[in-house]
Write a protein that holds these residues in place. Structure first.
Motif, PDB file in Angstrom:
ATOM      1  N   LYS A  43      53.455  54.264  29.090  1.00  0.00           N
ATOM      2  CA  LYS A  43      53.522  53.855  30.480  1.00  0.00           C
ATOM      3  C   LYS A  43      53.189  54.928  31.238  1.00  0.00           C
ATOM      4  CE  LYS A  43      57.940  51.092  29.670  1.00  0.00           C
ATOM      5  NZ  LYS A  43      59.193  51.080  30.007  1.00  0.00           N
ATOM      6  N   ASN A  44      52.290  54.443  32.365  1.00  0.00           N
ATOM      7  CA  ASN A  44      51.971  55.395  33.360  1.00  0.00           C
ATOM      8  C   ASN A  44      52.230  54.772  34.797  1.00  0.00           C
ATOM      9  OD1 ASN A  44      49.504  56.787  31.821  1.00  0.00           O
ATOM     10  ND2 ASN A  44      49.604  54.799  31.208  1.00  0.00           N
ATOM     11  N   SER A  45      52.399  55.756  35.691  1.00  0.00           N
ATOM     12  CA  SER A  45      52.811  55.823  37.071  1.00  0.00           C
ATOM     13  C   SER A  45      52.418  56.815  37.966  1.00  0.00           C
ATOM     14  CB  SER A  45      54.506  55.853  37.176  1.00  0.00           C
ATOM     15  OG  SER A  45      54.950  55.458  38.547  1.00  0.00           O
ATOM     16  N   GLN A 100      47.485  47.109  31.107  1.00  0.00           N
ATOM     17  CA  GLN A 100      48.346  48.334  31.490  1.00  0.00           C
ATOM     18  C   GLN A 100      48.369  48.649  33.126  1.00  0.00           C
ATOM     19  OE1 GLN A 100      50.845  50.676  30.885  1.00  0.00           O
ATOM     20  NE2 GLN A 100      49.876  50.937  29.051  1.00  0.00           N
TER      21      GLN A 100
END
Length: 689
Positions: free
Chosen positions: A449-451, A541
């Motif tokens: 996960k990326n934020s 993603q």
């Protein structure tokens, strides 16, 4: 994520279907047969449809089928017993009887045979020969005691042969100049029937002429790239169902029928017989009953014939996973799925799609006797993810089988090798527009996960880069790699991520994109999509967001397009309306309410006192049963109205009270009128007396 994976699965399925992998008859055909041949109103509309259903069930081995034997046999007996039945009806009735074994005596067949012989002599069209000769052949198979032999078989063969054309096709009659491939099939079946019914040997020169016609007919076969052969029927007439499937099926039935009665081998090319089988199987599961019958009947003719029995090489799956270490499995069966004779399957070559270079393997597959499949323990070590063409060869162990079975030489099968792709060195950066210096850099984990949160203005650039590596360490170029930026106002912009050699990279120069972005400043969500048919870990993603500070839009700048309205917001449930009622008024003191109640009840008390003062009695109450009943109901209705008034005072609202009062008022009016009418008539009788 689900949309991307669904798209990739669909794309892979389309690619595999376009490659036309042939498989023998399966349970899908049996399910389709039960569905397509199920009677709509309890029975099929004609004996022809009944035969097609019964024959299809017989070939497919379907035991559970609609029981219509009694009704069908009754129709068969009536048709065969009627002297006015048409040739086609007699032919269809005899075919159905051959499957159901209806109770028919020898006299029935003996009475039909002379009529059929006369029909052969007076036939003027190909269909007349087909129905009459075919009926005699059926009688011969059902009852050998009936004389069905043709005395002048040579003349019948010449008459049918006279309708043939130079290209191997036939005409339906001498008056019809158009030729048909389907007609050629039924002509060959008719000639086979004449040979089997001949009382003496047929002139061999005539047989040779028919064999020559068959060779010319096969010369007109059309071919697909996958090795399937078919006949393209271009004639559309009133005979019925026409098309490549029906024409190819008719020729297959005609050739196999003629070969069964021919004294010599026809020596037809096995690759064309195998190609016809591939075409019939390549049709999949037809969507209508007629096509399904044509397919199954032709395949049944190829299953056991004197020309050449096709062997079908098929694979349980055309997708192999390097991650799961799948085994390559191959099955070899006849067209109806029966076991093949003793043989060996060789993997000869592996071609990479789009390349003429091939890896020479020449390896024998092992045979699993329990599951009846040939398998390869492991794929060659140099096989990476991608699409390939595997070349197989079937080698029969018994030399005599080479004259019986058609293997078609080398068979090319498309294969797809999949695996988990490694994603490395993924990062996203904000660059200075002038010098290209990195102002902000963020590492990305595209497997997790990326934020990330970035900010940029119109004088800066956004760069995204990553590497894709196959299980063998080769760079992979996926079918799709997209970067999507979505504004808060739902305006989306999609960009293709290009392969720059060692890695995938995209640089967005916001100065050149301000018009495309409609000068909309604010937050843009970033989303990366990477997918391929051979990539098991394709992903969609979300990466985070970037806050863009763009200049104000000029007066004549283009405006963002109107966004599509979500149907759920237009036709879905509306927001709940919360209604606030007015606060109730302050009530008066209870003593004042009781005083008012006493004042309301005083007239009622006065009414009762008045009744007592007037000495009210029940002397005039009706004594007869019907008038008495109406009088009682009248008083009860008055009491009900008074009770309703009380309920209105205590708990009911005005609308409920008026609704109930309307019904009670009508009832009170009716019973009151009957009661008062009775009292008036009684009073009039007393006065007259």
């Amino acid at each position: 994520m689900a949309k991307v994976l669904g798209f990739l699965v669909l794309a892979l399925s389309v690619l595999i279907c376009e490659a036309a992998i042939f498989k023998p008859i399966s349970d899908s055909h049996r399910s389709a047969a039960l569905e397509l041949f199920t009677p709509a109103h309890g029975s099929l509309s004609s004996l022809e449809e009944t035969y097609e259903a019964l024959r299809t069930f017989e070939v497919l081995g379907i035991k559970k089928q609609p029981d219509q034997r009694a009704a069908t046999c009754a129709t068969v007996v009536d048709t065969l017993s009627s002297p006015t039945s048409a040739l086609k009806d007699l032919f269809q009735a005899l075919r159905v009887n051959g499957l159901l074994n209806c109770e028919l005596n020898k006299k029935t067949f003996a009475g039909i045979a002379p009529r059929l012989k006369d029909a052969v002599k007076s036939a003027s069209s190909l269909l007349d020969y087909y129905y009459s000769v075919g009926s005699l052949v059926l009688i011969k198979g059902l009852n050998s005691d009936v004389d069905v032999h043709l005395e002048s078989a040579d003349s019948v063969v010449r008459a049918i042969k006279a309708l043939s054309q130079s290209d191997g096709r036939w005409r339906y009659s001498s008056n019809n100049p158009e030729s048909s491939t389907y007609a050629a099939g039924i002509a060959l079946e008719s000639l086979a029937g004449v040979i089997s019914l001949a009382s003496s040997e047929i002139d061999q020169s005539l047989i040779s002429m028919v064999r020559n016609d068959i060779s010319k007919l096969l010369d007109g076969l059309e071919k697909y790239d996958d090795g399937a052969y078919y006949f393209d029927e271009k004639l559309a007439d009133a005979h019925g169902h026409q098309g490549p499937l029906s024409a190819s099926s008719a020729v297959v039935r005609g050739i196999t029928a003629f070969a069964a009665v021919s004294a010599e081998n026809l020596n037809l090319p096995g690759d064309k017989i195998l190609g016809l089988a591939r075409f019939l199987l390549g049709a999949g599961v037809p969507g209508n009953a007629k096509d399904l019958y044509y397919q199954i009947e032709a395949l049944a003719s190829l299953e056991n014939n004197r020309v050449s029995i096709p062997l079908i090489l098929s694979l349980p799956t055309s997708v192999l996973s390097l991650t799961r270490k799948d085994q390559l499995k191959v099955s070899v069966n006849t067209v109806l799925g029966a076991a093949a004779p003793s043989l060996t399957v060789k993997l000869k070559q592996i071609f990479s799609s789009g390349s003429k270079d091939a890896s020479v393997i020449d390896q024998d597959l092992k045979f699993d006797h329990k599951n009846a499949v040939h398998y390869l323990d492991a794929l060659p070590k140099d096989i990476d993810v991608g699409s390939y063409i595997f070349t197989f060869e079937i080698v029969l162990h018994d030399s005599e089988h080479k004259m019986i079975y058609a293997t078609g030489g080398r068979t090319k099968v498309p294969m797809y090798v999949t695996g988990v792709i490694k994603v490395d060195n993924a990062e996203i950066s904000v660059l200075d527009s002038d010098l290209g210096n990195i102002e902000t850099r963020k590492k990305l984990d595209l497997a997790g996960k990326n934020s990330i949160s970035l900010s940029a203005n119109h004088l800066q650039k956004l760069r995204l880069s990553f590497q894709l590596t196959s299980p063998l360490g080769h760079a992979l170029k996926p079918h799709q790699a997209f970067l999507k930026l979505s504004h808060e106002s739902k305006v989306e912009h999609i960009f293709v991520v290009e392969n720059s050699g060692k890695q995938f990279e995209i640089i967005l120069d916001f100065l050149g994109l301000v018009e495309q972005f409609f000068y909309l400043s604010g937050r843009y969500d970033i989303q990366l999509t990477v997918g391929d048919a051979v990539m098991e870990n394709s992903f969609l993603q979300p990466l985070g967001s970037v806050a863009l500070d763009l200049p104000e839009a000029p007066e004549k700048a283009a405006r963002p397009p109107p966004q599509a309205v979500d149907p759920s917001s237009r036709f879905g449930p509306k927001a709940e309306i919360a209604h606030i009622f007015r606060a109730p008024e302050k009530r008066p003191p209870s003593n004042l309410s009781y005083a008012f109640l006493v004042l309301v009840l005083l007239p009622f008390v006065g009414f009762l006192v008045g009744l007592l003062r007037l000495r009210v009695n029940l002397k005039n109450f009706p004594t007869a049963s019907a008038p008495a009943a109406f009088a009682i109901l009248f008083h009860l209705a008055i009491a009900a109205v008074l009770s309703l008034y009380s309920l209105f005072w205590l708990k009911l609202n005005l609308f409920t009270t008026l609704k109930a009062l309307g019904f009670l008022g009508i009832f009170l009016l009716f019973v009151g009128h009957r009661t008062l009418s009775h009292l008036a008539s009684t009073s009039a009788k007393l006065k007259s007396a």
